[in-house]
Design an enzyme around this catalytic site. Sequence first.
Site, PDB file in Angstrom:
ATOM      1  N   GLU A   6       4.685   3.483  -8.131  1.00 34.56           N
ATOM      2  CA  GLU A   6       4.454   2.858  -6.815  1.00 34.56           C
ATOM      3  C   GLU A   6       3.667   3.835  -5.915  1.00 34.56           C
ATOM      4  O   GLU A   6       2.733   3.441  -5.228  1.00 34.56           O
ATOM      5  CB  GLU A   6       5.819   2.537  -6.184  1.00 34.56           C
ATOM      6  CG  GLU A   6       5.746   1.823  -4.866  1.00 34.56           C
ATOM      7  CD  GLU A   6       5.877   0.316  -5.006  1.00 34.56           C
ATOM      8  OE1 GLU A   6       6.392  -0.160  -6.037  1.00 34.56           O
ATOM      9  OE2 GLU A   6       5.447  -0.381  -4.080  1.00 34.56           O
ATOM     10  N   ASP A  56      14.750   1.753  -4.050  1.00 38.71           N
ATOM     11  CA  ASP A  56      14.598   0.444  -4.701  1.00 38.71           C
ATOM     12  C   ASP A  56      14.695   0.574  -6.218  1.00 38.71           C
ATOM     13  O   ASP A  56      15.378  -0.204  -6.892  1.00 38.71           O
ATOM     14  CB  ASP A  56      13.251  -0.186  -4.338  1.00 38.71           C
ATOM     15  CG  ASP A  56      13.066  -0.316  -2.835  1.00 38.71           C
ATOM     16  OD1 ASP A  56      14.049  -0.112  -2.097  1.00 38.71           O
ATOM     17  OD2 ASP A  56      11.945  -0.620  -2.402  1.00 38.71           O
ATOM     18  N   HIS A  86      15.117   3.299   5.707  1.00 36.62           N
ATOM     19  CA  HIS A  86      14.061   4.281   5.976  1.00 36.62           C
ATOM     20  C   HIS A  86      14.613   5.699   6.039  1.00 36.62           C
ATOM     21  O   HIS A  86      14.103   6.541   6.771  1.00 36.62           O
ATOM     22  CB  HIS A  86      13.301   3.943   7.273  1.00 36.62           C
ATOM     23  CG  HIS A  86      12.289   2.854   7.059  1.00 36.62           C
ATOM     24  ND1 HIS A  86      11.060   3.084   6.483  1.00 36.62           N
ATOM     25  CD2 HIS A  86      12.340   1.530   7.318  1.00 36.62           C
ATOM     26  CE1 HIS A  86      10.385   1.947   6.416  1.00 36.62           C
ATOM     27  NE2 HIS A  86      11.147   0.985   6.903  1.00 36.62           N
ATOM     28  N   ALA A 106       9.566 -10.785   0.114  1.00 38.94           N
ATOM     29  CA  ALA A 106      10.738 -11.019   0.966  1.00 38.94           C
ATOM     30  C   ALA A 106      11.487  -9.714   1.251  1.00 38.94           C
ATOM     31  O   ALA A 106      12.499  -9.717   1.928  1.00 38.94           O
ATOM     32  CB  ALA A 106      11.672 -12.032   0.311  1.00 38.94           C
ATOM     33  N   GLY A 107      10.988  -8.619   0.725  1.00 41.93           N
ATOM     34  CA  GLY A 107      11.638  -7.330   0.986  1.00 41.93           C
ATOM     35  C   GLY A 107      12.833  -7.069   0.086  1.00 41.93           C
ATOM     36  O   GLY A 107      13.711  -6.273   0.427  1.00 41.93           O
TER      37      GLY A 107
HETATM   38  C1  GLA Z   1      10.979   0.091   0.997  1.00 46.12           C
HETATM   39  C2  GLA Z   1      10.813   1.350   0.148  1.00 46.12           C
HETATM   40  C3  GLA Z   1      12.132   2.134   0.025  1.00 46.12           C
HETATM   41  C4  GLA Z   1      12.783   2.349   1.380  1.00 46.12           C
HETATM   42  C5  GLA Z   1      12.798   1.063   2.208  1.00 46.12           C
HETATM   43  C6  GLA Z   1      13.260   1.299   3.607  1.00 46.12           C
HETATM   44  O1  GLA Z   1      11.800  -0.826   0.357  1.00 46.12           O
HETATM   45  O2  GLA Z   1      10.335   1.017  -1.140  1.00 46.12           O
HETATM   46  O3  GLA Z   1      11.910   3.343  -0.658  1.00 46.12           O
HETATM   47  O4  GLA Z   1      12.153   3.389   2.068  1.00 46.12           O
HETATM   48  O5  GLA Z   1      11.520   0.438   2.271  1.00 46.12           O
HETATM   49  O6  GLA Z   1      14.581   1.746   3.613  1.00 46.12           O
END
Ligand code: GLA
Length: 384
Positions: free
Chosen positions: A159, A171, A34, A122-123
């Site tokens: 996005e 990402d 973040h 799942a992040g």
């Molecule tokens: C998501 C967002 C990223 C980043 C993370 C937290 O994956 O897409 O841009 O902010 O959360 O680090």
Amino acid sequence: MNKAEVSTLFAQQFNEAPLFVIASPGRINLIGEHVDYNHGFVLPAAIDKYMYVAVSKRNDNQIVLHAADLNQNHQNSLDAPLQPSSSGWPNYVLGVIHDLLAAGYSIAGFNMLITGNIPIGAGVSSSAALECATVFACKHLFDLNISKEAMVTTAQRAENNFVGVNCGVMDQFASMFGKADHVIKLDCADLSYTYFPFKLEGISIVLFDTFVKHTLASSEYNTRREECETGLAALRQKFSIGTFREASLAMLDAASDSITGNVYNRCKYVIEEIARMEAACNHLLAGEIVGFGARMYETHTGLSELYEVSCAELDNIVQNCKKENAIVGARMMGGGFGGCVIALVQTTKVEEVFNRINNEYQNKFGRSMGKYLMQIGDGTRLLD
Ligand code: GLA
């Protein structure tokens, strides 16, 4: 999957061979969470799990998409302005096309088959992987003169503008620029980067999946971003700083009459995480893996208590990781509200610690968590 397997799926759907097959990876992030949208540094890497797209040109102005794993289709004409779709998944593709058109690139009709093996929700950024795969596919299909950096920011804007998550650049950057056995130290202020070798003898990168789908993530994510903007604006009123990178905890405290409550906590986390990331990189350079792991645990505490993007399941896993001597460090990863914990675990002990932590998880939540061993792989590419 290899090119032949993806091509076969494409041929079954479109009765022809694809022109290109692209693999675009998901990502992990070691530390620096973040902070990408707060001018910080992050330390992500691409993983060996991919979204695959296969594409061919059409003679008309239609975009025809087939999501093989969902067995769903979507069709859109390029003759009218593109609008977000209520089905969700097409937006990762349409958002990219929309952005390319707005930038003046020429795009014509095409067929696209989408498949993959990145766990969804799942992040680990399956969405960024699909956005990067799409822009890469367009570059090759339509011979676009577009740099890797511009592909990354196109994917990010898709996005932001089409999916509605005001995400940072991490990402998409990691998916596009990933390099096997390396993490990327990315300066999110100007997209400069360095690759760090990341092969730790006897240590594996393991993700523990809560299987909690991060549905809250997009609205809460955007709120966190706004809170940070509010806090930074208030800091700028008092001090001549540009970004959080120049801010300190002393400044934050000096501004605590105007920065209070949640906004104070969010700013505190961001200022600490930017400094922690720098300390973590120094540990890595000095080969101090124990120090690196300690910083990961601190990040988790900050994300849970100050930034408030964790959840009971993630906290439970991290607490139990701390009891394990074979785990060097662990923390929730990505946007939060579910998804995975990333842990650095002694390779020979992975099964043993998984079983113990999973027992605790089952006792508390009545279901099992998941486990993925991650290899760091290369970024978005054509398969041949
Ligand atoms: C998501 C967002 C990223 C980043 C993370 C937290 O994956 O897409 O841009 O902010 O959360 O680090």
